[in-house]
Design an enzyme around this catalytic site. Structure first.
Site, short mmCIF file in Angstrom:
data_model
loop_
_atom_site.label_atom_id
_atom_site.label_comp_id
_atom_site.label_asym_id
_atom_site.label_seq_id
_atom_site.Cartn_x
_atom_site.Cartn_y
_atom_site.Cartn_z
N GLU A 78 4.92 4.86 26.67
CA GLU A 78 5.64 4.90 27.94
C GLU A 78 6.68 3.79 28.02
OE1 GLU A 78 5.40 7.21 30.09
OE2 GLU A 78 3.58 8.23 29.42
N CYS A 141 -2.82 6.11 35.53
CA CYS A 141 -2.23 5.47 34.35
C CYS A 141 -0.99 4.66 34.73
CB CYS A 141 -1.89 6.50 33.28
SG CYS A 141 -3.37 7.26 32.58
N HIS A 165 0.42 7.31 26.31
CA HIS A 165 -0.30 8.54 26.63
C HIS A 165 -0.56 9.33 25.34
CE1 HIS A 165 0.40 8.59 31.15
NE2 HIS A 165 -0.83 9.03 31.03
N1 PCA Z 1 -5.01 9.91 32.24
C1 PCA Z 1 -4.68 9.82 33.65
C2 PCA Z 1 -5.68 8.85 34.22
C3 PCA Z 1 -6.73 8.68 33.19
C4 PCA Z 1 -6.18 9.29 31.97
O1 PCA Z 1 -6.70 9.26 30.85
C5 PCA Z 1 -3.22 9.56 33.92
O2 PCA Z 1 -2.38 9.95 33.09
O3 PCA Z 1 -2.88 8.97 34.95
#
Ligand code: PCA
Length: 197
Positions: A78, A141, A165
Protein backbone atom coordinates in the site's frame (compact mmCIF):
# COMPACT_ATOMS: atom_id res chain seq x y z
CA UNK A 1 17.60 -5.44 12.80
CA UNK A 2 14.31 -6.40 14.37
CA UNK A 3 11.49 -6.79 11.89
CA UNK A 4 7.97 -6.93 13.28
CA UNK A 5 5.45 -8.55 10.94
CA UNK A 6 1.76 -8.63 11.77
CA UNK A 7 -1.17 -10.68 10.41
CA UNK A 8 -4.88 -10.55 11.15
CA UNK A 9 -7.29 -13.13 12.48
CA UNK A 10 -10.23 -14.14 10.22
CA UNK A 11 -13.04 -11.63 9.82
CA UNK A 12 -16.54 -11.29 8.37
CA UNK A 13 -17.72 -14.67 7.09
CA UNK A 14 -14.32 -16.17 6.52
CA UNK A 15 -12.86 -18.99 8.60
CA UNK A 16 -9.31 -18.23 7.55
CA UNK A 17 -7.02 -15.32 6.92
CA UNK A 18 -3.86 -16.00 4.87
CA UNK A 19 -2.01 -13.28 6.80
CA UNK A 20 -2.50 -15.20 10.04
CA UNK A 21 -0.99 -18.25 8.33
CA UNK A 22 1.90 -16.18 6.96
CA UNK A 23 2.99 -14.88 10.37
CA UNK A 24 2.86 -18.45 11.69
CA UNK A 25 5.00 -19.70 8.79
CA UNK A 26 7.65 -16.97 8.66
CA UNK A 27 11.17 -18.07 9.63
CA UNK A 28 12.59 -16.79 12.93
CA UNK A 29 15.22 -14.86 11.04
CA UNK A 30 15.97 -13.64 7.50
CA UNK A 31 19.57 -12.86 6.47
CA UNK A 32 20.54 -12.76 10.13
CA UNK A 33 17.78 -10.33 11.12
CA UNK A 34 15.17 -11.20 13.70
CA UNK A 35 11.56 -11.66 12.59
CA UNK A 36 8.96 -10.95 15.27
CA UNK A 37 5.55 -12.32 14.25
CA UNK A 38 2.36 -10.88 15.74
CA UNK A 39 -1.28 -11.90 15.26
CA UNK A 40 -3.82 -9.12 15.63
CA UNK A 41 -7.58 -8.99 16.19
CA UNK A 42 -9.74 -7.36 13.50
CA UNK A 43 -10.74 -4.43 15.71
CA UNK A 44 -10.54 -0.73 14.97
CA UNK A 45 -7.94 0.96 17.21
CA UNK A 46 -7.51 -2.09 19.51
CA UNK A 47 -5.36 -3.82 16.90
CA UNK A 48 -3.07 -0.78 16.81
CA UNK A 49 -2.87 -0.61 20.63
CA UNK A 50 -1.71 -4.22 20.66
CA UNK A 51 0.83 -3.46 17.93
CA UNK A 52 2.05 -0.35 19.79
CA UNK A 53 2.72 -2.41 22.93
CA UNK A 54 4.88 -4.80 20.87
CA UNK A 55 6.72 -1.91 19.22
CA UNK A 56 7.53 -0.48 22.65
CA UNK A 57 8.70 -3.90 23.82
CA UNK A 58 10.82 -4.96 20.83
CA UNK A 59 11.89 -1.56 19.41
CA UNK A 60 11.76 -2.84 15.80
CA UNK A 61 13.55 -1.17 12.90
CA UNK A 62 10.87 -2.28 10.44
CA UNK A 63 7.13 -2.86 10.91
CA UNK A 64 5.20 -4.57 8.13
CA UNK A 65 1.47 -5.13 8.66
CA UNK A 66 -0.29 -7.67 6.46
CA UNK A 67 -3.99 -7.97 5.70
CA UNK A 68 -6.28 -9.84 3.35
CA UNK A 69 -7.99 -8.00 0.49
CA UNK A 70 -10.32 -10.54 -1.13
CA UNK A 71 -10.52 -9.96 -4.86
CA UNK A 72 -7.12 -8.28 -5.21
CA UNK A 73 -5.13 -9.70 -8.13
CA UNK A 74 -1.83 -10.26 -6.39
CA UNK A 75 0.28 -8.96 -3.53
CA UNK A 76 -0.24 -5.23 -3.14
CA UNK A 77 2.04 -3.04 -1.03
CA UNK A 78 0.00 0.00 0.00
CA UNK A 79 1.21 3.50 -0.85
CA UNK A 80 -0.99 5.53 1.49
CA UNK A 81 -3.28 5.45 4.53
CA UNK A 82 -5.94 8.15 4.94
CA UNK A 83 -7.52 9.66 8.04
CA UNK A 84 -10.98 8.14 7.54
CA UNK A 85 -12.84 5.04 8.69
CA UNK A 86 -15.85 4.24 6.55
CA UNK A 87 -17.11 0.73 5.90
CA UNK A 88 -20.46 -1.01 5.96
CA UNK A 89 -18.65 -4.07 7.34
CA UNK A 90 -18.44 -4.30 11.12
CA UNK A 91 -15.15 -5.19 12.78
CA UNK A 92 -15.05 -8.36 14.90
CA UNK A 93 -16.72 -6.59 17.84
CA UNK A 94 -19.55 -5.22 15.67
CA UNK A 95 -18.26 -1.65 15.40
CA UNK A 96 -19.19 0.17 12.19
CA UNK A 97 -17.91 3.58 11.12
CA UNK A 98 -19.17 5.95 8.47
CA UNK A 99 -17.24 9.09 7.56
CA UNK A 100 -15.32 8.90 10.84
CA UNK A 101 -12.04 10.77 11.28
CA UNK A 102 -9.45 8.38 12.76
CA UNK A 103 -7.38 10.98 14.61
CA UNK A 104 -8.93 14.45 14.99
CA UNK A 105 -6.65 17.29 13.89
CA UNK A 106 -4.07 14.96 12.38
CA UNK A 107 -2.79 14.82 8.80
CA UNK A 108 -5.15 13.75 6.04
CA UNK A 109 -2.81 10.98 4.94
CA UNK A 110 0.48 9.23 5.56
CA UNK A 111 2.64 7.55 2.97
CA UNK A 112 4.20 4.15 3.55
CA UNK A 113 7.90 4.35 4.32
CA UNK A 114 8.53 0.82 3.04
CA UNK A 115 10.47 0.43 -0.24
CA UNK A 116 7.27 -0.47 -2.11
CA UNK A 117 8.70 0.00 -5.63
CA UNK A 118 11.62 -2.32 -4.86
CA UNK A 119 9.19 -4.86 -3.43
CA UNK A 120 7.32 -4.87 -6.75
CA UNK A 121 10.56 -5.27 -8.73
CA UNK A 122 11.76 -8.26 -6.70
CA UNK A 123 8.35 -9.98 -6.86
CA UNK A 124 8.01 -9.31 -10.61
CA UNK A 125 11.39 -10.93 -11.19
CA UNK A 126 9.93 -14.08 -9.65
CA UNK A 127 6.70 -13.74 -11.67
CA UNK A 128 4.61 -13.28 -8.55
CA UNK A 129 1.50 -11.19 -9.34
CA UNK A 130 1.80 -7.84 -7.59
CA UNK A 131 1.22 -4.11 -7.92
CA UNK A 132 1.32 -0.98 -5.80
CA UNK A 133 -2.10 -0.19 -4.35
CA UNK A 134 -3.17 3.41 -3.90
CA UNK A 135 -5.92 2.65 -1.41
CA UNK A 136 -5.75 0.46 1.68
CA UNK A 137 -9.55 0.69 1.89
CA UNK A 138 -11.32 2.42 4.78
CA UNK A 139 -11.66 -0.53 7.10
CA UNK A 140 -9.42 -1.98 9.85
CA UNK A 141 -6.30 -2.28 7.65
CA UNK A 142 -6.30 1.41 6.70
CA UNK A 143 -7.02 2.24 10.37
CA UNK A 144 -3.96 0.38 11.65
CA UNK A 145 -1.71 1.65 8.86
CA UNK A 146 -2.78 5.25 9.54
CA UNK A 147 -2.37 4.94 13.32
CA UNK A 148 1.00 3.23 12.94
CA UNK A 149 2.46 5.89 10.64
CA UNK A 150 0.98 8.67 12.78
CA UNK A 151 2.54 7.16 15.93
CA UNK A 152 5.96 6.91 14.25
CA UNK A 153 5.70 10.48 12.94
CA UNK A 154 4.52 12.01 16.25
CA UNK A 155 7.21 10.24 18.24
CA UNK A 156 9.91 10.83 15.60
CA UNK A 157 10.83 7.15 15.62
CA UNK A 158 13.33 5.73 13.18
CA UNK A 159 11.08 2.90 11.98
CA UNK A 160 10.37 1.92 8.39
CA UNK A 161 6.69 0.98 8.28
CA UNK A 162 3.72 0.24 6.10
CA UNK A 163 1.14 -2.23 4.99
CA UNK A 164 0.85 -4.99 2.40
CA UNK A 165 -2.46 -6.52 1.31
CA UNK A 166 -2.47 -10.10 0.06
CA UNK A 167 -5.08 -11.91 -2.04
CA UNK A 168 -7.19 -14.90 -1.04
CA UNK A 169 -5.21 -18.11 -0.78
CA UNK A 170 -5.97 -21.14 -2.94
CA UNK A 171 -6.33 -23.23 0.22
CA UNK A 172 -9.46 -21.34 1.33
CA UNK A 173 -12.95 -20.91 -0.11
CA UNK A 174 -12.20 -18.26 -2.72
CA UNK A 175 -15.64 -18.20 -4.37
CA UNK A 176 -14.33 -17.65 -7.91
CA UNK A 177 -12.18 -14.72 -6.81
CA UNK A 178 -8.52 -14.44 -7.74
CA UNK A 179 -6.41 -16.62 -5.44
CA UNK A 180 -2.76 -17.54 -4.92
CA UNK A 181 -1.15 -20.57 -3.25
CA UNK A 182 -0.15 -19.80 0.34
CA UNK A 183 3.47 -20.76 -0.44
CA UNK A 184 3.58 -18.11 -3.21
CA UNK A 185 2.16 -15.44 -0.91
CA UNK A 186 4.74 -16.43 1.70
CA UNK A 187 7.54 -16.21 -0.88
CA UNK A 188 6.37 -12.74 -1.96
CA UNK A 189 6.28 -11.52 1.63
CA UNK A 190 9.74 -12.91 2.40
CA UNK A 191 11.08 -11.18 -0.73
CA UNK A 192 9.41 -7.95 0.40
CA UNK A 193 11.03 -8.28 3.83
CA UNK A 194 14.41 -8.78 2.13
CA UNK A 195 14.05 -5.47 0.25
CA UNK A 196 13.73 -3.71 3.63
CA UNK A 197 16.97 -5.32 4.77
N1 PCA B 1 -8.21 -7.33 5.99
C1 PCA B 1 -9.12 -6.28 6.40
C2 PCA B 1 -9.04 -6.26 7.90
C3 PCA B 1 -8.35 -7.50 8.30
C4 PCA B 1 -7.78 -8.05 7.05
O1 PCA B 1 -7.04 -9.04 6.97
C5 PCA B 1 -8.90 -4.97 5.67
O2 PCA B 1 -8.42 -5.00 4.52
O3 PCA B 1 -9.19 -3.90 6.21
Amino acid sequence: MNILVTGFEPFQNSQENPTQEIVRLLPKGIKGHKIIPLELPVLYKESFLKLRAEIEKHKPDVVICLGLAAGRKGITPERVAINVNDSKYPDNSGTVYFDEVIIEGSKNAYFSTLPIRDMISIMEEKHIDCSISNSAGLYVCNDIMYRLLHYIDENKLNIMAGFIHVPLMSEQDYKNNYHMPLTTILEGIIDSIKTCI
